[in-house]
Design a protein around this motif. Structure first.
Motif, mmCIF file in Angstrom:
data_model
loop_
_atom_site.group_PDB
_atom_site.id
_atom_site.type_symbol
_atom_site.label_atom_id
_atom_site.label_comp_id
_atom_site.label_asym_id
_atom_site.label_seq_id
_atom_site.Cartn_x
_atom_site.Cartn_y
_atom_site.Cartn_z
ATOM 1 N N VAL A 1 -35.615 32.915 86.420
ATOM 2 C CA VAL A 1 -34.852 33.991 85.770
ATOM 3 C C VAL A 1 -35.769 34.908 84.971
ATOM 4 C CG1 VAL A 1 -32.729 32.624 85.604
ATOM 5 C CG2 VAL A 1 -34.407 32.550 83.740
ATOM 6 N N CYS A 2 -35.264 36.079 84.660
ATOM 7 C CA CYS A 2 -35.956 37.047 83.807
ATOM 8 C C CYS A 2 -36.318 36.382 82.471
ATOM 9 C CB CYS A 2 -35.035 38.238 83.581
ATOM 10 S SG CYS A 2 -35.616 39.387 82.326
ATOM 11 N N PRO A 3 -37.587 36.511 82.031
ATOM 12 C CA PRO A 3 -38.000 35.832 80.803
ATOM 13 C C PRO A 3 -37.427 36.449 79.521
ATOM 14 C CG PRO A 3 -39.901 36.523 82.136
ATOM 15 C CD PRO A 3 -38.692 37.215 82.687
ATOM 16 N N ASN A 4 -36.796 37.620 79.620
ATOM 17 C CA ASN A 4 -36.178 38.217 78.442
ATOM 18 C C ASN A 4 -35.027 37.314 77.971
ATOM 19 O OD1 ASN A 4 -34.779 39.706 76.579
ATOM 20 N ND2 ASN A 4 -34.380 41.451 77.926
ATOM 21 N N PRO A 5 -35.126 36.754 76.749
ATOM 22 C CA PRO A 5 -34.103 35.801 76.285
ATOM 23 C C PRO A 5 -32.696 36.404 76.227
ATOM 24 C CG PRO A 5 -35.622 36.392 74.498
ATOM 25 C CD PRO A 5 -36.198 36.967 75.754
ATOM 26 N N ASP A 6 -32.604 37.737 76.121
ATOM 27 C CA ASP A 6 -31.279 38.370 76.087
ATOM 28 C C ASP A 6 -30.739 38.642 77.491
ATOM 29 O OD1 ASP A 6 -31.307 38.402 73.332
ATOM 30 O OD2 ASP A 6 -32.341 40.339 73.266
ATOM 31 N N CYS A 7 -31.538 38.348 78.520
ATOM 32 C CA CYS A 7 -31.141 38.711 79.884
ATOM 33 C C CYS A 7 -30.953 37.467 80.749
ATOM 34 C CB CYS A 7 -32.195 39.646 80.487
ATOM 35 S SG CYS A 7 -31.872 40.074 82.197
ATOM 36 N N HIS A 8 -32.068 36.769 81.051
ATOM 37 C CA HIS A 8 -32.042 35.566 81.902
ATOM 38 C C HIS A 8 -31.343 35.807 83.234
ATOM 39 C CE1 HIS A 8 -33.139 32.237 78.792
ATOM 40 N NE2 HIS A 8 -34.131 33.030 79.118
ATOM 41 N N HIS A 9 -31.512 37.010 83.795
ATOM 42 C CA HIS A 9 -30.926 37.341 85.091
ATOM 43 C C HIS A 9 -31.656 36.566 86.192
ATOM 44 C CE1 HIS A 9 -29.281 39.786 88.289
ATOM 45 N NE2 HIS A 9 -30.487 40.155 88.676
ATOM 46 N N PHE A 10 -30.906 35.957 87.135
ATOM 47 C CA PHE A 10 -31.521 35.223 88.244
ATOM 48 C C PHE A 10 -32.241 36.214 89.162
ATOM 49 C CE2 PHE A 10 -30.735 33.409 92.638
ATOM 50 C CZ PHE A 10 -31.854 32.585 92.601
ATOM 51 N N LYS B 1 -40.440 44.801 87.512
ATOM 52 C CA LYS B 1 -39.494 44.858 86.384
ATOM 53 C C LYS B 1 -38.198 44.142 86.746
ATOM 54 C CE LYS B 1 -37.412 49.279 87.538
ATOM 55 N NZ LYS B 1 -36.954 50.569 87.081
ATOM 56 N N CYS B 2 -37.432 43.812 85.701
ATOM 57 C CA CYS B 2 -36.156 43.137 85.906
ATOM 58 C C CYS B 2 -35.131 44.147 86.399
ATOM 59 C CB CYS B 2 -35.691 42.497 84.605
ATOM 60 S SG CYS B 2 -34.031 41.819 84.703
ATOM 61 N N PRO B 3 -34.413 43.861 87.504
ATOM 62 C CA PRO B 3 -33.421 44.818 88.004
ATOM 63 C C PRO B 3 -32.240 44.969 87.038
ATOM 64 C CG PRO B 3 -33.305 42.769 89.235
ATOM 65 C CD PRO B 3 -34.512 42.666 88.334
ATOM 66 N N LYS B 4 -32.061 44.005 86.139
ATOM 67 C CA LYS B 4 -30.906 44.089 85.239
ATOM 68 C C LYS B 4 -31.256 44.748 83.905
ATOM 69 C CE LYS B 4 -26.872 41.595 83.724
ATOM 70 N NZ LYS B 4 -26.486 40.344 83.062
ATOM 71 N N CYS B 5 -32.265 44.195 83.195
ATOM 72 C CA CYS B 5 -32.537 44.701 81.842
ATOM 73 C C CYS B 5 -33.726 45.657 81.819
ATOM 74 C CB CYS B 5 -32.775 43.548 80.876
ATOM 75 S SG CYS B 5 -34.359 42.718 81.128
ATOM 76 N N ASN B 6 -34.381 45.847 82.981
ATOM 77 C CA ASN B 6 -35.508 46.793 83.085
ATOM 78 C C ASN B 6 -36.750 46.374 82.309
ATOM 79 O OD1 ASN B 6 -35.101 48.804 84.943
ATOM 80 N ND2 ASN B 6 -33.773 49.979 83.571
#
Ligand SMILES: [Zn+2]
Length: 236
Positions: free
Chosen positions: A204-213, A226-231
């Motif tokens: 998952v995205c390492p951003n603790p507020d995101c964790h998008h798979f 980059k993360c497709p969800k939180c950028n």
């Protein structure tokens, strides 16, 4: 600490606030006098502490509570005026606007995800390999029994003995391989599901507020960067 550059917006002449790559504006069109620079002053925010620095003191003075200031702390209730026309800046409104601005992109390291992805692939391949081997043995058992039957038909006198031998070999193979695989048949499904569930937790995205798979091969994630969800930006 946040550093904002504040001045006159080009064109519409609202009060412009720049933080990193982001820009916002407050106030009405044409409200900021022409003699105020686009980069008139800097506001450094460190928690509750605010420091105002005039970036153009030689051409446009800034007054705090009526006294000229070049660089000094300000509070939300201080009266800040710019230029000889004494254009008033509401510091509380500026701080409010800064707080509403999107946070600058953070770069996260994703090196640890390489192993997560590779381990997932290896384990999945091993499971499929096991399945294929079991299926091959299953196939072998039916080939042996079929061959036995064909031979028995072609050579009528040996029919019963060959059928018994072929059937015995098939049954032995079945007992050795197929039965245990049947016993574990449902649990292989369960293990694949478990493996996928684990991947969804770890990859998952390492951003603790995101964790998008992230759900794509590691190299692809690195290329996208980059993360497709939180950028949030990624680097290895
Ligand atoms: Zn994210």
């Amino acid at each position: 600490m946040i550093e904002a550059i504040i001045g006159r917006e080009p064109g519409r002449r609202r009060l412009q606030i720049i933080v990193g790559e982001k820009t916002t504006t407050i106030g009405n069109d044409m409200s900021v006098p022409q003699d105020i620079s686009r980069r008139q002053f800097r506001l450094q925010m460190d928690g509750e502490t605010l420091i105002l620095t005039n970036l153009k003191p030689e051409t446009t003075p800034i007054y705090i509570n009526g006294l000229e200031a070049v660089s000094q702390p300000v509070t939300l209730s201080d009266r800040v005026q710019i230029g000889y026309d004494l254009y008033g800046v509401d510091i509380a409104a500026v701080v409010e606007a800064i707080k509403k601005m999107p946070k600058p992109a953070v770069i996260y390291s994703i090196g640890h995800l390489k192993k997560v992805w590779e381990d997932y692939q290896t384990t999945k391949l091993k499971m499929m390999d096991n399945e294929n081997r079991k299926n091959a043995v299953k196939g072998l058992a039916s080939v042996v029994s079929m061959a036995g039957t064909i031979v028995a038909i072609v050579i009528p006198n040996t029919r019963s003995i060959l059928i018994i031998i072929a059937a015995s070999i098939s049954i032995i193979l079945a007992l050795m391989w197929i039965l245990p695989s049947f016993k574990r048949g449902s649990s292989i499904q369960a293990r694949v599901e478990e493996l996928n569930k684990q991947l969804k937790q770890d990859y998952v995205c390492p951003n603790p507020d995101c964790h998008h798979f992230l759900g794509k091969p590691y190299e692809e994630i690195v290329n996208i960067g980059k993360c497709p969800k939180c950028n949030s930006r990624f680097q290895e």
